[in-house]
Design a protein around this motif. Structure first.
Motif, PDB file in Angstrom:
ATOM      1  N   LYS A   7       0.826  -1.209   0.000  1.00  9.03           N
ATOM      2  CA  LYS A   7       0.000   0.000   0.000  1.00  9.03           C
ATOM      3  C   LYS A   7       0.858   1.256   0.000  1.00  9.03           C
ATOM      4  O   LYS A   7       1.715   1.444   0.877  1.00  9.03           O
ATOM      5  N   ALA A  40      -2.426   7.082   0.761  1.00 11.14           N
ATOM      6  CA  ALA A  40      -3.636   7.605   0.121  1.00 11.14           C
ATOM      7  C   ALA A  40      -4.077   6.773  -1.088  1.00 11.14           C
ATOM      8  O   ALA A  40      -4.780   7.286  -1.972  1.00 11.14           O
ATOM      9  N   GLU A  41      -3.668   5.518  -1.141  1.00 10.97           N
ATOM     10  CA  GLU A  41      -4.133   4.612  -2.196  1.00 10.97           C
ATOM     11  C   GLU A  41      -4.652   3.325  -1.567  1.00 10.97           C
ATOM     12  O   GLU A  41      -4.377   3.021  -0.407  1.00 10.97           O
ATOM     13  N   GLY A  42      -5.390   2.551  -2.350  1.00 11.97           N
ATOM     14  CA  GLY A  42      -5.852   1.265  -1.868  1.00 11.97           C
ATOM     15  C   GLY A  42      -4.735   0.232  -1.918  1.00 11.97           C
ATOM     16  O   GLY A  42      -3.810   0.349  -2.708  1.00 11.97           O
ATOM     17  N   PRO A  43      -4.812  -0.799  -1.068  1.00 11.32           N
ATOM     18  CA  PRO A  43      -3.801  -1.867  -1.114  1.00 11.32           C
ATOM     19  C   PRO A  43      -3.838  -2.599  -2.447  1.00 11.32           C
ATOM     20  O   PRO A  43      -4.903  -2.781  -3.043  1.00 11.32           O
ATOM     21  N   PHE A  68      -9.566   6.688   6.659  1.00 12.03           N
ATOM     22  CA  PHE A  68      -9.449   6.346   5.251  1.00 12.03           C
ATOM     23  C   PHE A  68     -10.302   5.098   5.030  1.00 12.03           C
ATOM     24  O   PHE A  68     -10.099   4.089   5.687  1.00 12.03           O
ATOM     25  N   LEU A 104     -11.847   2.084   2.710  1.00  7.42           N
ATOM     26  CA  LEU A 104     -11.478   1.245   1.572  1.00  7.42           C
ATOM     27  C   LEU A 104     -12.573   0.246   1.269  1.00  7.42           C
ATOM     28  O   LEU A 104     -13.088  -0.423   2.160  1.00  7.42           O
ATOM     29  N   PHE A 112      -8.866  -4.124  -4.021  1.00  2.24           N
ATOM     30  CA  PHE A 112      -9.277  -2.891  -3.371  1.00  2.24           C
ATOM     31  C   PHE A 112      -9.448  -1.732  -4.345  1.00  2.24           C
ATOM     32  O   PHE A 112      -8.768  -1.640  -5.362  1.00  2.24           O
ATOM     33  N   GLY A 113     -10.344  -0.836  -3.975  1.00  6.08           N
ATOM     34  CA  GLY A 113     -10.474   0.440  -4.660  1.00  6.08           C
ATOM     35  C   GLY A 113      -9.443   1.434  -4.137  1.00  6.08           C
ATOM     36  O   GLY A 113      -8.650   1.112  -3.248  1.00  6.08           O
ATOM     37  N   PRO A 114      -9.459   2.661  -4.670  1.00  2.00           N
ATOM     38  CA  PRO A 114      -8.439   3.659  -4.313  1.00  2.00           C
ATOM     39  C   PRO A 114      -8.659   4.334  -2.977  1.00  2.00           C
ATOM     40  O   PRO A 114      -7.769   5.016  -2.478  1.00  2.00           O
ATOM     41  N   ARG A 166     -11.054   9.419   1.685  1.00  2.00           N
ATOM     42  CA  ARG A 166     -10.665   9.976   2.982  1.00  2.00           C
ATOM     43  C   ARG A 166     -11.781  10.851   3.490  1.00  2.00           C
ATOM     44  O   ARG A 166     -12.199  11.801   2.817  1.00  2.00           O
TER      45      ARG A 166
END
Lengths: 111, 114
Positions: free
Chosen positions: A38, A41-44, B88, B90, B105-107, B110
């Motif tokens: 990860k 600020a992004e998805g895994p 955050f 997800l 997973f998506g992005p 927040r």
């Protein structure tokens, strides 16, 4: 109670060397294990997985080792690259369509 | 181009306000999940759904609600009952037809409280 534990929250390694991340679990019903990477600020992103019927799985620079008797798995990254700098999560599944996650390891690869 | 989308990327909530986070997938996955990540913490499961019109509470469902009216969509509502919503969020999905489940997973979204 946390079923998946990742100790040593951060790791610094020189570019080109090996990064080793460790993960311990407590639930003997877990039979599938995954590693995710990860960025902030992004998805895994899914990296690699291993079934409990195996003790090793390799995909390019990434190798996961599973020691069922010790309830321990590890992720080896070799050679480490600057783009590998990220948080790595260990996860486990016991066939109930749910994953249990560790708290993550921060890896910093020094150029 | 298959994948999981979440919107918005940033969301602000006022005190006492409900807000809804969107999650859409075009992977034809049966199962969808919502997680919350706090600094220094792993991913904690809020809700999940394995089939349309059905969903189950995860480990931290209090103050949240979900719906699964379509296979592709799994929106999460953060209600005013959630006293610490800043995190955050997800969304993930998985195919239940695979022998071993891998979640994708998506992005993320927040959420910040004003």
């Amino acid at each position: 109670d946390q079923q998946v534990k990742q100790n040593s929250p951060s790791l610094s390694v020189q570019e080109g060397r090996i990064s080793i991340l460790n993960c311990d679990y407590t639930n003997s019903m877990f039979d599938y294990f995954l590693w995710y990477k990860k960025y902030p600020a992004e998805g895994p992103t899914f990296l690699i997985s291993i079934s409990s019927i195996k003790d090793k799985n390799e995909d390019g620079r990434f190798t996961v080792f599973l020691n069922k008797s010790a309830k321990h798995l590890s992720l080896h990254i070799v050679p480490s690259q600057p783009g590998d700098s990220a948080v790595y999560f260990c996860a486990a599944s016991g066939g109930n369509n749910r994953l249990a996650f560790g708290k993550g390891n921060q890896v910093v690869v020094i150029p | 181009d298959g994948g999981i989308t979440q919107s918005p990327k940033y969301l602000f909530r006022k005190e006492g306000q409900n807000v809804t986070l969107s999650c859409e997938q075009n992977l034809n996955h049966d199962a969808m999940y919502w997680y919350r990540q706090d600094p220094g913490q792993g991913l904690r499961l809020i809700y999940y759904s394995q089939i349309v019109n059905d969903f189950q509470k995860g480990d931290i469902a209090e103050g949240y609600s979900v719906s699964r009216e379509k296979k592709e969509s799994f929106p999460l509502t953060v209600t005013s009952a959630q006293k610490n919503p800043t995190a955050f969020y997800l969304c993930a999905s998985a195919s239940l037809t695979e022998i071993q489940e891998t979640q994708y997973f998506g992005p993320g979204t927040r959420l910040l409280v004003l």
